[in-house]
Scaffold this motif. Structure first.
Motif, PDB file in Angstrom:
ATOM      1  N   CYS A   1     -13.946  96.936  -3.785  1.00 29.84           N
ATOM      2  CA  CYS A   1     -14.427  95.557  -3.640  1.00 29.84           C
ATOM      3  C   CYS A   1     -14.954  95.040  -4.982  1.00 29.84           C
ATOM      4  O   CYS A   1     -14.688  93.899  -5.352  1.00 29.84           O
ATOM      5  N   ARG A   2     -15.683  95.877  -5.719  1.00 28.06           N
ATOM      6  CA  ARG A   2     -16.186  95.474  -7.039  1.00 28.06           C
ATOM      7  C   ARG A   2     -15.030  95.171  -7.999  1.00 28.06           C
ATOM      8  O   ARG A   2     -15.075  94.200  -8.752  1.00 28.06           O
ATOM      9  N   GLU A   3     -14.007  96.023  -7.979  1.00 32.25           N
ATOM     10  CA  GLU A   3     -12.842  95.792  -8.834  1.00 32.25           C
ATOM     11  C   GLU A   3     -12.161  94.470  -8.479  1.00 32.25           C
ATOM     12  O   GLU A   3     -11.755  93.718  -9.370  1.00 32.25           O
ATOM     13  N   ILE A   4     -12.041  94.204  -7.194  1.00 33.03           N
ATOM     14  CA  ILE A   4     -11.409  92.949  -6.750  1.00 33.03           C
ATOM     15  C   ILE A   4     -12.232  91.757  -7.203  1.00 33.03           C
ATOM     16  O   ILE A   4     -11.686  90.744  -7.652  1.00 33.03           O
ATOM     17  N   MET A   5     -13.553  91.859  -7.125  1.00 33.59           N
ATOM     18  CA  MET A   5     -14.413  90.760  -7.563  1.00 33.59           C
ATOM     19  C   MET A   5     -14.258  90.519  -9.069  1.00 33.59           C
ATOM     20  O   MET A   5     -14.189  89.371  -9.518  1.00 33.59           O
ATOM     21  N   GLU A   6     -14.168  91.594  -9.855  1.00 33.65           N
ATOM     22  CA  GLU A   6     -13.978  91.451 -11.298  1.00 33.65           C
ATOM     23  C   GLU A   6     -12.621  90.819 -11.603  1.00 33.65           C
ATOM     24  O   GLU A   6     -12.516  89.928 -12.453  1.00 33.65           O
ATOM     25  N   LEU A   7     -11.577  91.288 -10.914  1.00 31.42           N
ATOM     26  CA  LEU A   7     -10.250  90.715 -11.116  1.00 31.42           C
ATOM     27  C   LEU A   7     -10.215  89.241 -10.732  1.00 31.42           C
ATOM     28  O   LEU A   7      -9.574  88.425 -11.404  1.00 31.42           O
ATOM     29  N   THR A   8     -10.908  88.891  -9.662  1.00 32.84           N
ATOM     30  CA  THR A   8     -10.941  87.495  -9.219  1.00 32.84           C
ATOM     31  C   THR A   8     -11.653  86.624 -10.240  1.00 32.84           C
ATOM     32  O   THR A   8     -11.196  85.517 -10.546  1.00 32.84           O
ATOM     33  N   LYS A   9     -12.762  87.096 -10.787  1.00 38.34           N
ATOM     34  CA  LYS A   9     -13.472  86.328 -11.819  1.00 38.34           C
ATOM     35  C   LYS A   9     -12.589  86.131 -13.046  1.00 38.34           C
ATOM     36  O   LYS A   9     -12.537  85.043 -13.621  1.00 38.34           O
ATOM     37  N   GLU A  10     -11.895  87.197 -13.440  1.00 37.93           N
ATOM     38  CA  GLU A  10     -10.994  87.110 -14.590  1.00 37.93           C
ATOM     39  C   GLU A  10      -9.850  86.137 -14.310  1.00 37.93           C
ATOM     40  O   GLU A  10      -9.488  85.322 -15.158  1.00 37.93           O
ATOM     41  N   PHE A  11      -9.317  86.213 -13.107  1.00 37.80           N
ATOM     42  CA  PHE A  11      -8.220  85.327 -12.702  1.00 37.80           C
ATOM     43  C   PHE A  11      -8.667  83.868 -12.690  1.00 37.80           C
ATOM     44  O   PHE A  11      -7.966  82.985 -13.182  1.00 37.80           O
ATOM     45  N   GLU A  12      -9.857  83.616 -12.138  1.00 34.97           N
ATOM     46  CA  GLU A  12     -10.386  82.242 -12.109  1.00 34.97           C
ATOM     47  C   GLU A  12     -10.611  81.715 -13.513  1.00 34.97           C
ATOM     48  O   GLU A  12     -10.310  80.558 -13.805  1.00 34.97           O
ATOM     49  N   ALA A  13     -11.155  82.556 -14.383  1.00 34.01           N
ATOM     50  CA  ALA A  13     -11.406  82.114 -15.756  1.00 34.01           C
ATOM     51  C   ALA A  13     -10.101  81.777 -16.474  1.00 34.01           C
ATOM     52  O   ALA A  13     -10.030  80.828 -17.253  1.00 34.01           O
ATOM     53  N   ARG A  14      -9.074  82.544 -16.188  1.00 31.12           N
ATOM     54  CA  ARG A  14      -7.800  82.343 -16.876  1.00 31.12           C
ATOM     55  C   ARG A  14      -6.979  81.195 -16.293  1.00 31.12           C
ATOM     56  O   ARG A  14      -6.318  80.473 -17.014  1.00 31.12           O
ATOM     57  N   HIS A  15      -7.028  80.997 -14.962  1.00 30.07           N
ATOM     58  CA  HIS A  15      -6.091  80.075 -14.330  1.00 30.07           C
ATOM     59  C   HIS A  15      -6.721  78.845 -13.672  1.00 30.07           C
ATOM     60  O   HIS A  15      -6.081  77.809 -13.602  1.00 30.07           O
ATOM     61  N   LEU A  16      -7.913  78.953 -13.144  1.00 27.07           N
ATOM     62  CA  LEU A  16      -8.432  77.860 -12.312  1.00 27.07           C
ATOM     63  C   LEU A  16      -9.369  76.906 -13.026  1.00 27.07           C
ATOM     64  O   LEU A  16      -9.635  75.823 -12.532  1.00 27.07           O
ATOM     65  N   ASN A  17      -9.890  77.244 -14.162  1.00 28.50           N
ATOM     66  CA  ASN A  17     -10.857  76.387 -14.828  1.00 28.50           C
ATOM     67  C   ASN A  17     -10.235  75.493 -15.876  1.00 28.50           C
ATOM     68  O   ASN A  17     -10.862  75.111 -16.839  1.00 28.50           O
ATOM     69  N   LYS A  18      -8.975  75.126 -15.670  1.00 27.57           N
ATOM     70  CA  LYS A  18      -8.296  74.234 -16.613  1.00 27.57           C
ATOM     71  C   LYS A  18      -8.185  72.862 -15.983  1.00 27.57           C
ATOM     72  O   LYS A  18      -7.806  72.727 -14.839  1.00 27.57           O
TER      73      LYS A  18
END
Length: 145
Positions: A124-141
């Motif tokens: 679950c922690r790994e998934i949360m880290e991956l999700t944060k990384e994914f959001e930073a890369r793709h969703l905050n544009k």
């Protein structure tokens, strides 16, 4: 009242400020392709309104749907549902263990269950880290044309 006195023409009510001025311009194939891509990206419902918004510098918003983001989101939502189901099942298993087995046996089984739960928590922690990384890369544009 007589029928002849009621003269109802029907149809649409006339607009207060109708668009009566017309302009024609021609585009090359390349210009037309770019125009159509900008029009589709803007989400405007009508080409004339799109052109007037560009001419008079109104903001044009572009909406891009990234299927990878949508796929990730749906899979994450599905996973979250499964994770909640595991939590419910976990509580049920603990109750059944203490109800049907002796204290010693229930503790032994619970110890095994705790090891699996720790692995699940790490996942679950790994998934949360991956999700944060994914959001930073793709969703905050914020893309605007």
């Amino acid at each position: 009242m007589d029928r002849k006195e009621r003269k109802n023409k029907g149809g649409r009510k006339p607009k207060v400020n109708p668009s009566i001025h017309r302009y024609v311009f021609r585009l090359t194939d390349d210009e037309n392709a770019k125009f159509l891509s900008l029009f589709e990206a803007s989400g405007a419902d009508n080409k004339a309104r799109f052109v007037t918004s560009v001419l008079f510098e109104k903001p044009i918003k572009s909406v891009k749907v990234d299927m990878a983001v949508m796929d990730y989101y749906t899979r994450l939502t599905t996973f979250f549902g499964q994770f909640r189901a595991i939590g419910v099942n976990y509580n049920q298993v603990v109750k059944i263990l203490y109800r049907n087995f002796s204290e010693k046996k229930a503790s032994a089984y619970l110890f095994k269950l705790e090891k699996q739960t720790a692995e699940l928590a790490n996942l679950c922690r790994e998934i949360m880290e991956l999700t944060k990384e994914f959001e930073a890369r793709h969703l905050n544009k914020s893309d605007e044309i």
